[in-house]
Design a protein around this motif. Structure first.
Motif, PDB file in Angstrom:
ATOM      1  N   TYR A  18      10.806   5.981  -6.928  1.00 26.37           N
ATOM      2  CA  TYR A  18       9.850   6.938  -7.085  1.00 26.37           C
ATOM      3  C   TYR A  18      10.032   8.061  -6.158  1.00 26.37           C
ATOM      4  O   TYR A  18       9.653   9.315  -6.419  1.00 26.37           O
ATOM      5  N   VAL A  19      11.077   7.882  -5.283  1.00 26.00           N
ATOM      6  CA  VAL A  19      11.113   9.035  -4.208  1.00 26.00           C
ATOM      7  C   VAL A  19      12.451   9.789  -4.524  1.00 26.00           C
ATOM      8  O   VAL A  19      13.476   9.102  -4.746  1.00 26.00           O
ATOM      9  N   GLY A  69       0.743  -1.271  -0.256  1.00 23.46           N
ATOM     10  CA  GLY A  69       0.022   0.040   0.041  1.00 23.46           C
ATOM     11  C   GLY A  69       0.717   1.256   0.084  1.00 23.46           C
ATOM     12  O   GLY A  69       0.465   2.349  -0.728  1.00 23.46           O
ATOM     13  N   HIS A  70       2.034   1.253   0.829  1.00 25.94           N
ATOM     14  CA  HIS A  70       2.916   2.359   0.788  1.00 25.94           C
ATOM     15  C   HIS A  70       3.347   2.505  -0.682  1.00 25.94           C
ATOM     16  O   HIS A  70       3.805   3.618  -1.129  1.00 25.94           O
ATOM     17  N   ARG A  88       4.144   5.380  -5.910  1.00 17.66           N
ATOM     18  CA  ARG A  88       4.220   5.362  -7.248  1.00 17.66           C
ATOM     19  C   ARG A  88       2.817   6.175  -7.522  1.00 17.66           C
ATOM     20  O   ARG A  88       3.331   6.916  -8.852  1.00 17.66           O
ATOM     21  N   ARG A  89       1.856   6.307  -7.380  1.00 17.47           N
ATOM     22  CA  ARG A  89       0.840   7.152  -7.977  1.00 17.47           C
ATOM     23  C   ARG A  89       1.285   8.640  -7.574  1.00 17.47           C
ATOM     24  O   ARG A  89       0.639   9.300  -8.693  1.00 17.47           O
ATOM     25  N   ALA A  90       2.093   8.859  -6.624  1.00 12.65           N
ATOM     26  CA  ALA A  90       2.054  10.590  -6.490  1.00 12.65           C
ATOM     27  C   ALA A  90       3.256  10.733  -7.495  1.00 12.65           C
ATOM     28  O   ALA A  90       3.144  11.847  -7.891  1.00 12.65           O
TER      29      ALA A  90
END
Length: 380
Positions: A310-311, A263-264, A269-271
């Motif tokens: 993604y970060v 979930g994290h 990924r979506r952000a």
């Protein structure tokens, strides 16, 4: 006229890319557009899909390997002395302008080598063909595009393929948001129609306004590149078009990220799909919004989050996300949909919206949660 039944446009949710998509659709093609944002209203014969060149899987584009046309219109940059560019901008502009195009072109290279027609174009820039002070990073990335087009076209000719890659290299384009203005489809349509026409003819290079402007510009550059560069720097200094605001969208989200799970990962990924640079704040022990105990030390949680592709940056967050805006001005604030309508986020909307911040509420997906993991550990 050669038929284009299916087409793919990368970076076609705004500006010239969207204008090209509309021209292709009006000609009867079924167009799939990939971009970081999605238009509010649907359009006939055009399907928009969210895609971020900086993080999403390029394998998704393989579904279009039999398309009749490919247009790469993604790009960004700003006028400023090179020393003023941030590390984020340099990374983002080269990955978007040059690396993204190189990877997409490589995916479609087998199609280019076929005997049947395949129409391909990329939105380059005159800045990639001349010395471009005050536009150094952007110009260098577009120079890579120009060189790649020349080399690939030479390979296609040598191997007997009739297909070509059209490098469209304009100067300033009216009707786009490149310099901070609003998109104006009426001002970009004629340019888009000409690009599609020349792409159908399988030309290799087109410089809009060549005869009236850029023939003489290129001649001066070739005669004395150093003098041309200095004159160009002086002109841009005086033009008033320089910008001191870094180019690229910054996103921010905060969380505890204890017992990291799928979930994290989905949230991150979506952000990232929305922004060029994603900053993630990790709550320290004792945060006023998280009164549950954590199992993983703060330093380890930060290292885990910072290792996710993604970060771009991980920081220790303050209790309030609006306070983090003062430290890291962001364009997007991401959060779960269960926070929408709360007193806290109503306040954020009142305070941050006038600053140009858009709050994105993501619906939670079913699956593993920190609560489930925490309860399982506590039972044991």
């Amino acid at each position: 006229m050669n038929e284009i039944r299916t087409a793919v446009v990368i970076g076609g949710t705004s500006g010239v890319g969207r204008a090209i998509a509309r021209v292709l659709a009006a000609g009867g093609a079924q167009v799939t557009v990939y971009g970081r944002s999605l238009p509010d209203t649907p359009e006939e014969n055009i399907e928009y899909r969210r895609f971020n060149l900086l993080c999403d899987d390029f394998a998704a584009l393989e579904a279009h390997k039999d398309a009749d046309a490919l247009v790469y219109a993604a790009g960004l940059g700003r006028i400023a002395p090179y020393e003023q560019l941030t590390d984020m901008e340099i990374t983002t502009l080269f990955r978007t302008n040059a690396e993204g195009f190189a990877r997409v072109l490589n995916l479609f290279q087998p199609r280019l080598l076929e005997a049947r027609p395949f129409y391909c174009s990329v939105l380059g820039s005159i800045a990639g063909l001349i010395s471009s002070p005050m536009f150094a990073g952007y110009g260098a990335s577009k120079a890579a595009v120009a060189s790649l087009c020349e080399s690939v076209n030479a390979e296609l000719i040598a191997q007997g393929s009739p297909n070509r890659v059209l490098n469209v290299s304009p100067g300033a384009i009216a009707g786009t948001g490149f310099y901070g203005g609003a998109d104006d489809p009426d001002k970009t349509r004629a340019l888009a129609e000409e690009i599609v026409s020349r792409m159908r003819k399988r030309e290799m290079l087109w410089i809009p306004k060549y005869e009236e402007t850029y023939r003489e510009v290129l001649a001066r550059y070739r005669a004395d590149p150093e003098a041309f560069g200095v004159e160009s720097w002086q002109y841009k200094q005086q033009s008033g078009r320089a910008s001191d605001k870094p180019k690229g969208k910054v996103g921010f989200l905060s969380g505890t990220f204890d017992l990291f799970h799928i979930g994290h990962l989905n949230l991150l990924r979506r952000a990232k799909q929305y922004c060029d640079y994603l900053i993630v704040g990790v709550h320290p022990p004792g945060s006023s919004h998280k009164n549950k105990p954590t199992f993983i030390p703060l330093e380890e949680r930060m290292e885990i989050v910072g290792s996710i592709k993604y970060v771009d940056k991980v920081v220790v967050t303050l209790d309030e996300d609006d306070e983090m805006y003062q430290l890291y001005p962001y364009d997007y604030l991401f959060v779960g949909s269960d926070y929408k309508g709360t007193e806290r986020f109503n306040r954020y909307e009142r305070e941050l919206t006038p600053l140009g911040v858009k709050i994105i509420y993501f619906p939670y997906t079913q699956g593993t949660s920190s609560t489930q993991l925490r309860e399982a550990l506590e039972r044991k």
